[in-house]
Design a protein around this motif. Structure first.
Motif, PDB file in Angstrom:
ATOM      1  N   UNK A 132      11.528 -17.568  -8.712  1.00  4.70           N
ATOM      2  CA  UNK A 132      12.375 -16.477  -8.228  1.00  4.70           C
ATOM      3  C   UNK A 132      11.556 -15.668  -7.229  1.00  4.70           C
ATOM      4  N   UNK A 133      11.499 -16.148  -5.999  1.00  4.20           N
ATOM      5  CA  UNK A 133      10.597 -15.551  -5.009  1.00  4.20           C
ATOM      6  C   UNK A 133      11.014 -14.155  -4.582  1.00  4.20           C
ATOM      7  N   UNK A 134      12.309 -13.819  -4.652  1.00  7.66           N
ATOM      8  CA  UNK A 134      12.731 -12.506  -4.143  1.00  7.66           C
ATOM      9  C   UNK A 134      12.286 -11.349  -5.037  1.00  7.66           C
ATOM     10  N   UNK A 135      12.036 -11.594  -6.311  1.00  4.51           N
ATOM     11  CA  UNK A 135      11.523 -10.500  -7.135  1.00  4.51           C
ATOM     12  C   UNK A 135      10.092 -10.150  -6.736  1.00  4.51           C
ATOM     13  N   UNK A 136       9.468 -11.000  -5.875  1.00  2.61           N
ATOM     14  CA  UNK A 136       8.106 -10.719  -5.392  1.00  2.61           C
ATOM     15  C   UNK A 136       8.118  -9.934  -4.083  1.00  2.61           C
ATOM     16  N   UNK A 140      10.884  -4.510  -4.024  1.00  2.80           N
ATOM     17  CA  UNK A 140      11.233  -4.693  -5.430  1.00  2.80           C
ATOM     18  C   UNK A 140      10.070  -4.255  -6.320  1.00  2.80           C
ATOM     19  N   UNK A 141       8.857  -4.641  -5.936  1.00  6.17           N
ATOM     20  CA  UNK A 141       7.674  -4.224  -6.701  1.00  6.17           C
ATOM     21  C   UNK A 141       7.530  -2.707  -6.707  1.00  6.17           C
ATOM     22  N   UNK A 142       7.814  -2.065  -5.552  1.00  3.62           N
ATOM     23  CA  UNK A 142       7.708  -0.611  -5.468  1.00  3.62           C
ATOM     24  C   UNK A 142       8.745   0.059  -6.363  1.00  3.62           C
ATOM     25  N   UNK A 143       9.975  -0.444  -6.358  1.00  8.18           N
ATOM     26  CA  UNK A 143      11.013   0.156  -7.189  1.00  8.18           C
ATOM     27  C   UNK A 143      10.734  -0.095  -8.672  1.00  8.18           C
ATOM     28  N   UNK A 144      10.153  -1.242  -8.994  1.00  2.00           N
ATOM     29  CA  UNK A 144       9.799  -1.511 -10.389  1.00  2.00           C
ATOM     30  C   UNK A 144       8.785  -0.490 -10.887  1.00  2.00           C
ATOM     31  N   UNK A 145       7.845  -0.111 -10.032  1.00  2.00           N
ATOM     32  CA  UNK A 145       6.869   0.922 -10.391  1.00  2.00           C
ATOM     33  C   UNK A 145       7.562   2.254 -10.652  1.00  2.00           C
ATOM     34  N   UNK A 146       8.557   2.584  -9.818  1.00  2.00           N
ATOM     35  CA  UNK A 146       9.317   3.822  -9.994  1.00  2.00           C
ATOM     36  C   UNK A 146      10.064   3.803 -11.327  1.00  2.00           C
ATOM     37  N   UNK A 147      10.750   2.696 -11.602  1.00  2.00           N
ATOM     38  CA  UNK A 147      11.507   2.591 -12.859  1.00  2.00           C
ATOM     39  C   UNK A 147      10.582   2.715 -14.059  1.00  2.00           C
ATOM     40  N   UNK A 148       9.473   1.990 -14.023  1.00  4.22           N
ATOM     41  CA  UNK A 148       8.548   1.990 -15.161  1.00  4.22           C
ATOM     42  C   UNK A 148       7.877   3.346 -15.367  1.00  4.22           C
ATOM     43  N   UNK A 311       5.743   0.877   0.288  1.00  4.84           N
ATOM     44  CA  UNK A 311       6.093  -0.511   0.015  1.00  4.84           C
ATOM     45  C   UNK A 311       4.959  -1.418   0.465  1.00  4.84           C
ATOM     46  N   UNK A 312       4.534  -2.285  -0.426  1.00  5.89           N
ATOM     47  CA  UNK A 312       3.483  -3.238  -0.091  1.00  5.89           C
ATOM     48  C   UNK A 312       4.031  -4.495   0.555  1.00  5.89           C
ATOM     49  N   UNK A 313       3.170  -5.477   0.703  1.00 11.00           N
ATOM     50  CA  UNK A 313       3.545  -6.733   1.352  1.00 11.00           C
ATOM     51  C   UNK A 313       4.451  -7.563   0.437  1.00 11.00           C
ATOM     52  N   UNK A 314       5.288  -8.375   1.061  1.00  6.17           N
ATOM     53  CA  UNK A 314       6.112  -9.309   0.302  1.00  6.17           C
ATOM     54  C   UNK A 314       5.254 -10.463  -0.211  1.00  6.17           C
ATOM     55  N   UNK A 315       5.548 -10.900  -1.433  1.00  5.13           N
ATOM     56  CA  UNK A 315       4.780 -11.994  -2.014  1.00  5.13           C
ATOM     57  C   UNK A 315       5.321 -13.373  -1.692  1.00  5.13           C
ATOM     58  N   UNK A 320       5.030 -16.455  -6.306  1.00  5.01           N
ATOM     59  CA  UNK A 320       5.651 -17.153  -7.422  1.00  5.01           C
ATOM     60  C   UNK A 320       4.777 -18.313  -7.891  1.00  5.01           C
ATOM     61  N   UNK A 321       4.224 -19.054  -6.954  1.00 14.01           N
ATOM     62  CA  UNK A 321       3.335 -20.163  -7.306  1.00 14.01           C
ATOM     63  C   UNK A 321       2.058 -19.638  -7.948  1.00 14.01           C
ATOM     64  N   UNK A 322       1.507 -18.543  -7.418  1.00 12.85           N
ATOM     65  CA  UNK A 322       0.290 -17.958  -8.000  1.00 12.85           C
ATOM     66  C   UNK A 322       0.535 -17.495  -9.429  1.00 12.85           C
ATOM     67  N   UNK A 323       1.703 -16.909  -9.689  1.00 16.13           N
ATOM     68  CA  UNK A 323       2.041 -16.491 -11.054  1.00 16.13           C
ATOM     69  C   UNK A 323       2.132 -17.701 -11.989  1.00 16.13           C
ATOM     70  N   UNK A 324       2.723 -18.780 -11.489  1.00 15.84           N
ATOM     71  CA  UNK A 324       2.824 -20.016 -12.269  1.00 15.84           C
ATOM     72  C   UNK A 324       1.433 -20.554 -12.607  1.00 15.84           C
ATOM     73  N   UNK A 325       0.566 -20.604 -11.618  1.00 12.43           N
ATOM     74  CA  UNK A 325      -0.802 -21.083 -11.850  1.00 12.43           C
ATOM     75  C   UNK A 325      -1.503 -20.207 -12.883  1.00 12.43           C
ATOM     76  N   UNK A 326      -1.310 -18.886 -12.798  1.00 15.87           N
ATOM     77  CA  UNK A 326      -1.933 -17.976 -13.764  1.00 15.87           C
ATOM     78  C   UNK A 326      -1.401 -18.223 -15.176  1.00 15.87           C
ATOM     79  N   UNK A 327      -0.097 -18.510 -15.296  1.00 19.20           N
ATOM     80  CA  UNK A 327       0.477 -18.808 -16.611  1.00 19.20           C
ATOM     81  C   UNK A 327      -0.137 -20.075 -17.193  1.00 19.20           C
TER      82      UNK A 327
END
Length: 365
Positions: A132-136, A140-148, A311-315, A320-327
């Protein structure tokens, strides 16, 4: 296969990619740029793509037969970036061979197929992920920080959508055939908005769906885009929706409105997520002429305030691949067995069932 040892003691992961369309090319680039991964194999039906990307990244293994690649390449991880109906058989085969798997979205053509993939991951003790590349996205990351942070308070309502002016992906391709795609605009791009919004809201369960679908452009040959045009099959029918809307009930009493459209009489493409909380609201929009924007409305010391978070850079796919590798590196397969994207698939199933029945449908547990 790689064991669950500390990351600094683990060997480099051997990676392969099945499917070399646009999405597959993003996975190839992500693995090639990862210093902890060796991209050792590619599989595609198109010989010219195998040669092009094999030469570009010096990939030794090049296969037109994906099963041969799984059997011979000694992979630790594989990306599956093929038409949706192939995700299930390819993933189950790879997992059974001891390979960790990430597929492109959607996970499968329906929730039952996705469930079989989860079962295979659990049986094999391997990671199953979905890109799910768009959540990166940076916004979206900036708004997630606001929500959290709690600024918005309890979230009780959200609206989200992706509406294209002219964007049916390859009229007459697998995208527009029900058996191969599993659905139209909601399955293709609505799933991105559903994933982003539930992610931002803290993963509430969707309990029921009331949805409608329409096909006003595709059957007339209107609204097509250049994407996937090389895959056109002469006389292939348009069997899916080009617009879908859904009202989703969330556990805890919240609600979510979701709309997705491949083609619509609008001035320009538009994507948006709007969240409504007890203490504030927020929205992300992109695709408009003004470009991406994120806005938060709340109060500061009792004074109405409008905030514009940095807002930071888009991932993109690389994140998404980096997250998979980390998992995979974490060795914690129980938390990464595909259960979350499976829940997304069940929600889409309920939407299509509701549209067919003309009534609200419960999301299967």
């Amino acid at each position: 296969m790689t064991s669950a040892a500390p990351q600094d003691a683990q060997p480099r992961l051997r990676a392969g990619v099945i499917g070399l369309g646009w999405a597959g090319q993003q996975h190839v680039a992500a693995y090639a740029a990862d210093p902890t991964v060796d991209l050792v194999a590619l599989s595609a039906m198109e010989e010219h793509l195998l040669e092009q990307f094999g030469e570009q990244h010096q990939v030794p293994g090049r296969y037109q037969d994906w099963k041969q690649m799984i059997a011979e390449a000694e992979l630790d991880i594989v990306s599956i970036a093929t038409p949706t109906f192939l995700h299930e058989p390819m993933a189950i085969h790879a997992l059974g061979a001891g390979v960790n798997v990430i597929t492109e979205k959607p996970m499968a053509q329906d929730g039952e197929a996705a469930g079989r993939m989860v079962e295979a991951a659990r049986k094999a003790g391997r990671v199953l992920d979905v890109s799910f590349n768009h959540r990166r996205r940076g916004d979206v990351a900036a708004l997630k920080t606001v929500v959290d942070s709690g600024v918005l308070g309890k979230l009780y309502y959200a609206k989200t959508g992706w509406i294209r002016r002219q964007g049916i992906p390859g009229l007459g391709t697998w995208f527009t055939k029900a058996q191969s795609s599993g659905g139209g605009a909601m399955m293709d791009i609505g799933i991105h908005m559903l994933d982003m919004t539930l992610h931002l809201m803290g993963e509430p369960e969707v309990t029921a769906a009331s949805a409608s679908t329409h096909a006003e452009f595709g059957p007339l040959g209107r609204g097509g885009s250049g994407f996937g045009i090389s895959q056109v099959e002469e006389g292939a029918p348009f069997e899916v929706e080009d617009l879908a809307t859904a009202f989703l009930r969330l556990d805890g009493g919240g609600t979510l409105l979701l709309e997705s459209s491949w083609a619509q009489w609008i001035p320009n493409d538009l994507c948006y997520v709007t969240l409504y909380g007890a203490d504030g609201g927020a929205t992300i929009e992109w695709g408009a002429p003004t470009g991406p924007k994120i806005t938060v409305w709340t109060e500061v010391a009792g004074i109405p305030a409008e905030l514009h978070p940095a807002v930071g850079e888009d991932g993109h796919h690389a994140a998404a691949v980096a997250d998979f590798v980390a998992k995979v590196r974490s060795g914690d397969v129980t938390e990464h067995d595909g259960s979350l994207p499976h829940r997304r698939a069940r929600v889409i199933d309920a939407c299509y069932a509701s549209a067919k029945a003309g009534t609200e449908v419960a999301v299967q547990a």
